[in-house]
Design a protein around this motif. Structure first.
Motif, PDB file in Angstrom:
ATOM      1  N   MET A 233     -34.359 -13.727  12.217  1.00 42.91           N
ATOM      2  CA  MET A 233     -35.767 -13.992  12.819  1.00 42.91           C
ATOM      3  C   MET A 233     -35.472 -15.091  13.983  1.00 42.91           C
ATOM      4  O   MET A 233     -36.520 -14.989  14.873  1.00 42.91           O
ATOM      5  CB  MET A 233     -36.564 -14.921  11.388  1.00 42.91           C
ATOM      6  N   LEU A 234     -34.825 -16.167  13.580  1.00 34.69           N
ATOM      7  CA  LEU A 234     -34.449 -17.487  14.560  1.00 34.69           C
ATOM      8  C   LEU A 234     -34.273 -17.172  16.145  1.00 34.69           C
ATOM      9  O   LEU A 234     -34.176 -17.131  17.190  1.00 34.69           O
ATOM     10  CB  LEU A 234     -33.492 -18.294  14.497  1.00 34.69           C
ATOM     11  N   TYR A 235     -33.305 -15.552  15.633  1.00 36.70           N
ATOM     12  CA  TYR A 235     -32.379 -14.892  17.261  1.00 36.70           C
ATOM     13  C   TYR A 235     -33.865 -14.067  17.725  1.00 36.70           C
ATOM     14  O   TYR A 235     -33.938 -14.518  19.378  1.00 36.70           O
ATOM     15  CB  TYR A 235     -31.459 -13.839  16.931  1.00 36.70           C
ATOM     16  N   GLU A 236     -34.808 -13.822  17.280  1.00 36.59           N
ATOM     17  CA  GLU A 236     -35.335 -12.681  18.119  1.00 36.59           C
ATOM     18  C   GLU A 236     -36.590 -13.894  18.411  1.00 36.59           C
ATOM     19  O   GLU A 236     -37.794 -13.164  19.371  1.00 36.59           O
ATOM     20  CB  GLU A 236     -36.435 -12.087  17.084  1.00 36.59           C
ATOM     21  N   GLN A 237     -36.496 -14.610  17.918  1.00 35.71           N
ATOM     22  CA  GLN A 237     -38.090 -15.960  18.335  1.00 35.71           C
ATOM     23  C   GLN A 237     -37.569 -16.404  19.158  1.00 35.71           C
ATOM     24  O   GLN A 237     -39.050 -17.684  19.332  1.00 35.71           O
ATOM     25  CB  GLN A 237     -38.469 -16.007  16.753  1.00 35.71           C
ATOM     26  N   GLN A 238     -36.320 -17.502  19.639  1.00 34.32           N
ATOM     27  CA  GLN A 238     -36.269 -18.303  20.372  1.00 34.32           C
ATOM     28  C   GLN A 238     -36.828 -17.832  21.861  1.00 34.32           C
ATOM     29  O   GLN A 238     -36.898 -18.977  22.152  1.00 34.32           O
ATOM     30  CB  GLN A 238     -34.532 -18.377  20.515  1.00 34.32           C
ATOM     31  N   ALA A 239     -36.725 -16.955  22.233  1.00 31.45           N
ATOM     32  CA  ALA A 239     -37.438 -16.931  23.905  1.00 31.45           C
ATOM     33  C   ALA A 239     -39.138 -17.546  23.680  1.00 31.45           C
ATOM     34  O   ALA A 239     -39.687 -17.214  25.103  1.00 31.45           O
ATOM     35  CB  ALA A 239     -37.355 -15.348  24.592  1.00 31.45           C
ATOM     36  N   TYR A 240     -39.600 -16.946  22.272  1.00 33.20           N
ATOM     37  CA  TYR A 240     -40.709 -18.000  22.596  1.00 33.20           C
ATOM     38  C   TYR A 240     -41.010 -19.244  21.354  1.00 33.20           C
ATOM     39  O   TYR A 240     -42.173 -19.498  21.071  1.00 33.20           O
ATOM     40  CB  TYR A 240     -41.396 -16.587  21.684  1.00 33.20           C
TER      41      TYR A 240
END
Length: 285
Positions: A233-240
């Motif tokens: 979850m952290l990996y997928e949302q780090q760009a946002y």
């Protein structure tokens, strides 16, 4: 010390009590996710993307693909707990095997095992895990094995020291003199006496496993999609992060609380099982 007495001593410890509560929340979340989540955690609904908490029937909101944040947190608790428990089991097998090999083999082979353990300890658990996942590819079982082996090497040093101490005690020497075989001595005298120390160390291995799994998934080496984990979850949302900080706050809090819970539980277990650290009530004169 009996189990009921140890449990009472654990709950009387502030660290132990807080640790039990935090770990209990993790376990409860994992169990709930087995039978219920508000939505399918992998269901993609782009029309519901970026919903704020308490909107559209989503308690914690949704990510950019419209996946329910609370459902992912509950499912991630199950994935995190499974990974931590299996990694701790691997660490226990590896650590105990190295420790018993070092203390039961003759002098020179035992010393070689000790030297090998000391060399492997120089490599951090996360580094070992990253190397293995990079070579064999990211998968849940690779992560579990990598974390377990790395943590098991560190566990071996503690287990070896405890085993050597127990083997030098008078009652073990007396058992040998009475004709007790090596494996009977290990089963009847050695393992029961080092078990409290191993349990405390394994509770700390659980916290290392939670943090390592989250770190590996965050770096892209851990649990592959479409599986759900807090690190992913952290990996997928780090760009946002700048636009939607809440999407990384929730899994971040979950990881921090779980690591803190296992660490406090380990401290509480140590206080409960070590007579030198237990607080004794003194009757006023």
């Amino acid at each position: 010390m009996s189990v009921p007495l140890a449990l009472r001593a654990l709950l009387r410890s502030r660290n132990g009590l807080v640790g039990c509560v935090l770990v209990g929340v993790l376990v409860l979340s994992a169990l709930v996710s087995l039978v219920w989540t508000p939505y399918d955690p992998t269901l993609v609904r782009p029309q519901d993307g970026w919903l704020l908490p308490f909107s559209g029937g989503h308690l914690l909101g949704t990510d950019r693909l419209g996946r329910d944040e609370l459902s992912q947190l509950l499912t991630g608790a199950r994935s995190t707990l499974r990974t931590a428990l299996l990694a701790a089991a691997v660490a226990a097998v590896v650590g105990l095997a190295l420790a018993l090999t070092a203390v039961l083999l003759p002098r020179w082979p035992g010393a070689a095992v000790v030297q090998l353990t000391d060399v492997l300890i120089a490599f951090p658990v996360l580094l070992i895990a990253m190397i293995l996942t990079a070579v064999h590819g990211g998968s849940t079982w690779t992560v579990i094995t990598a974390i377990g082996v790395g943590a098991g090497v560190n566990l071996a040093r503690v287990a070896r020291a405890e085993a050597a101490r127990v083997l030098d005690t008078d009652y073990v020497l007396a058992a040998h003199a009475a004709g007790s075989g090596t494996w009977r001595t290990v089963r009847k005298h050695l393992l029961p006496n080092i078990a409290p120390t191993l349990i405390v160390q394994l509770s700390l291995v659980l916290s290392v496993a939670v943090l390592a799994e989250a770190a590996l998934s965050f770096l892209g080496f851990g649990t592959p999609a479409p599986a759900v984990s807090w690190g992913r979850m952290l990996y997928e949302q780090q760009a946002y992060i700048a636009a939607r900080p809440l999407l990384v706050i929730w899994p971040g809090i979950a990881v921090a609380a779980s690591v803190l819970g296992f660490n406090l539980l380990g401290d509480g277990l140590r206080e409960a099982t070590d007579a030198r650290l237990r607080v004794r009530e003194v009757t006023p004169v």
